[in-house]
Scaffold this active site. Structure first.
Site, PDB file in Angstrom:
ATOM      1  N   GLY A 237       0.782  -1.232   0.000  1.00  0.00           N
ATOM      2  CA  GLY A 237       0.000   0.000   0.000  1.00  0.00           C
ATOM      3  C   GLY A 237       0.810   1.277   0.000  1.00  0.00           C
TER       4      GLY A 237
ATOM      5  CD  GLU B 164       1.351  -9.504   1.473  1.00  0.00           C
ATOM      6  OE1 GLU B 164       1.272 -10.723   1.659  1.00  0.00           O
ATOM      7  OE2 GLU B 164       0.354  -8.758   1.422  1.00  0.00           O
ATOM      8  N   PRO B 165       4.982  -4.919  -0.599  1.00  0.00           N
ATOM      9  CG  PRO B 165       7.152  -4.087  -0.801  1.00  0.00           C
ATOM     10  CD  PRO B 165       6.328  -5.099  -0.056  1.00  0.00           C
TER      11      PRO B 165
ATOM     12  NE  ARG C 266      -0.194   1.425  -5.746  1.00  0.00           N
ATOM     13  CZ  ARG C 266      -1.290   1.382  -6.503  1.00  0.00           C
ATOM     14  NH1 ARG C 266      -1.375   2.097  -7.598  1.00  0.00           N
ATOM     15  NH2 ARG C 266      -2.303   0.643  -6.156  1.00  0.00           N
TER      16      ARG C 266
ATOM     17  CE1 TYR D 298      -7.189   2.725 -10.393  1.00  0.00           C
ATOM     18  CE2 TYR D 298      -8.545   0.767 -10.207  1.00  0.00           C
ATOM     19  CZ  TYR D 298      -7.303   1.348 -10.307  1.00  0.00           C
ATOM     20  OH  TYR D 298      -6.178   0.567 -10.348  1.00  0.00           O
TER      21      TYR D 298
ATOM     22  CB  CYS E  79     -14.671   0.609 -30.577  1.00  0.00           C
ATOM     23  SG  CYS E  79     -13.815   0.660 -32.142  1.00  0.00           S
ATOM     24  CD  GLU E  80     -16.203   0.591 -24.509  1.00  0.00           C
ATOM     25  OE1 GLU E  80     -16.842   1.454 -23.858  1.00  0.00           O
ATOM     26  OE2 GLU E  80     -16.644  -0.518 -24.798  1.00  0.00           O
TER      27      GLU E  80
HETATM   28  C1  LIG Z   1      -2.539  -5.417  -3.871  1.00  0.00           C
HETATM   29  C2  LIG Z   1      -1.956  -6.011  -2.660  1.00  0.00           C
HETATM   30  C3  LIG Z   1      -0.670  -5.658  -2.259  1.00  0.00           C
HETATM   31  C4  LIG Z   1       0.151  -4.601  -2.967  1.00  0.00           C
HETATM   32  O1  LIG Z   1      -0.418  -3.361  -2.911  1.00  0.00           O
HETATM   33  P1  LIG Z   1       0.407  -2.086  -3.440  1.00  0.00           P
HETATM   34  O2  LIG Z   1      -0.513  -0.961  -3.223  1.00  0.00           O
HETATM   35  O3  LIG Z   1       0.721  -2.317  -4.865  1.00  0.00           O
HETATM   36  O4  LIG Z   1       1.640  -2.005  -2.609  1.00  0.00           O
HETATM   37  C5  LIG Z   1      -0.136  -6.293  -1.164  1.00  0.00           C
HETATM   38  N1  LIG Z   1      -0.826  -7.245  -0.481  1.00  0.00           N
HETATM   39  C6  LIG Z   1      -2.078  -7.606  -0.840  1.00  0.00           C
HETATM   40  C7  LIG Z   1      -2.775  -8.653  -0.073  1.00  0.00           C
HETATM   41  C8  LIG Z   1      -2.686  -6.997  -1.921  1.00  0.00           C
HETATM   42  O5  LIG Z   1      -3.929  -7.339  -2.263  1.00  0.00           O
END
Ligand SMILES: *Cc1c(COP(=O)(O)O)cnc(C)c1O
Length: 431
Positions: A248, A290-291, A293, A334, A361-362
């Protein structure tokens, strides 16, 4: 520009990681995804080293591979000492095909099929992050049949909202992922798991959202998760050894975005876990994140050719490129914000207001509306910045557009890591 990996060379061309993007476009064709390998490696190291500096136990950084999944990405993060999180059989298959060690993989998903769970068990993934009670029973049965005992984390909704574009600290229960805290669902699941023969519950997991710039949600999560681990110990006598805080961490999509330093984020997380452990008298758990992006970060882009510039007097100018929602659906989905640069005029001012449209085509096939770019002409190369995450991985063949190629740049030198699809590829599965 967004990051110091971007520059403008003597020809006035935009460069990324030392490579001339106009040359990349003419050499590899467009649309083209471009990744800055040196920057990605640096991001992996920043997270890993921050844990080494700020925490006394070994920690794990899982690359959330849904952000950009291909064989070379798994090889790259493996070589940087990261683990990988996968959310489907397809991502797991890709990781294994790249030689990624199964024991360093965490398997996620809110509706893993029995086939996917069997695949995960057979391949020996290191962690399965169980989302719900159905999955728990299915996994226990499958593991029993196979004579395995998987290490499991429970995905928890920590009461911090998981909506993706806004961090809101309410409405916690309304999320499709994980076990809720406040209605007793999480504790009940622990009770059930503790009586199961084929489940080894080793930890708890949360993921509070994406593109987060504030540190407070992570501080709150540290407290809530350590408190839950303490409740689990006090109620069931199980001392969990692992807490995974998900991803996140926000990146700089536009100049308005001010991300925190990775080092600072991890330091704050570690400090607050330590404080919570003191508060609740709980032994320090091992930590994981868990990064997704933020591993790719903003030093990535997509190159297009401008094919049409259509000015509708007193309304707007549509600048149409040779890709669109098929390679980047995020604005259509979004309203994701991006910055764009005419790559062959990068030394000129961005004083032209354009709506960047795709070729699908949208009417909603837009990459960005009312955005500032250099004065565009047909034949120019347009770079849309910070497209590394959730673009290729969300790409489709809508209108039977072949998916673009991807190149990685290291030391200024590009190499293809995903080949461009051909028309033949598109009809390959047609009968
Ligand atoms: C999507 C997700 C992430 C990565 O999120 P980022 O915003 O890309 O860092 C990590 N863990 C879980 C469980 C996710 O669904």
């Amino acid at each position: 520009m967004l990051t110091n990996r971007y520059s403008v060379n003597e020809k006035g061309h935009l460069t990324l990681g030392g490579a001339d993007t106009v040359e990349l476009a003419s050499r590899f064709g467009t649309p083209l995804y471009v990744f800055d390998e040196d920057d990605i490696r640096g991001n992996c190291r920043s997270f890993r080293e921050a844990f080494e500096k700020n925490y006394s136990l070994p920690c794990k950084v899982y690359y959330a591979s849904k952000a950009f999944s291909c064989k070379e990405m798994y090889r790259l993060v493996d070589s940087e000492g990261l683990c990988a999180d996968v959310v489907s059989g397809g991502e797991l298959y890709t990781a294994l095909a790249a030689g990624f060690p199964a024991e360093k993989i965490g398997f996620h998903g809110n509706n893993k099929t029995p086939d996917e769970l069997a695949f995960a068990l057979d391949s020996g993934v290191g962690r399965i992050i169980v989302d719900n009670i159905y999955e728990l029973y299915t996994l226990n049965d499958l593991a029993g049949e196979k004579g395995k005992k998987p290490s499991v984390l429970f995905r928890i909704k920590p009461g911090i909202d998981c909506h993706t574009h806004e961090y809101i600290q309410t409405g916690q229960i309304d999320c499709k992922f994980g076990f809720a805290l406040e209605n007793g669902e999480a504790m009940e699941a622990v009770k059930i798991a503790s009586a199961m023969d084929n489940i080894s519950l080793v930890g708890i997991h949360c993921h509070i959202g994406s593109q987060i710039f504030e540190t407070q949600p992570f501080i709150d999560a540290a407290d809530i998760m350590v408190k839950l681990a303490t409740d689990i110990r006090d109620t069931f006598g199980i001392t969990l050894k692992e807490i995974n805080f998900g991803g996140g961490y926000g990146i700089k999509y536009t100049e308005k975005d001010i991300p925190t330093e990775k080092d600072t984020d991890i330091k704050i997380l570690c400090e607050n876990v330590k404080l919570a452990c003191e508060r609740y008298d709980f032994p320090l758990p091992s930590l994981s994140i868990e990064p997704g992006r933020s591993i790719l970060d903003a030093s990535t882009l997509t190159l297009y050719k401008i094919g049409v510039v259509k000015t509708i007097k007193d309304i707007r100018t549509y600048v149409s490129v040779d890709g669109g929602m098929a390679d980047n659906p995020r604005y259509a989905l979004y309203g994701a914000e991006y910055e764009a640069v005419v790559a062959n005029k990068a030394d000129k001012p961005r004083d032209f207001t354009a709506t960047i449209a795709g070729k699908c085509c949208e009417s909603g096939d837009l990459i960005q509306e009312h955005t500032k770019i250099q004065t565009p002409q047909v034949g120019d190369t347009l770079a849309v910045l910070a497209t590394g995450a959730y673009n290729y991985s969300m790409a489709s063949n809508y209108n039977r557009l072949p998916r673009p190629a991807a190149v990685m740049v290291s030391g200024g030198n590009p190499r293809v890591i995903i080949e461009r699809e051909t028309y033949e590829d598109i009809i390959k599965k047609d009968i």
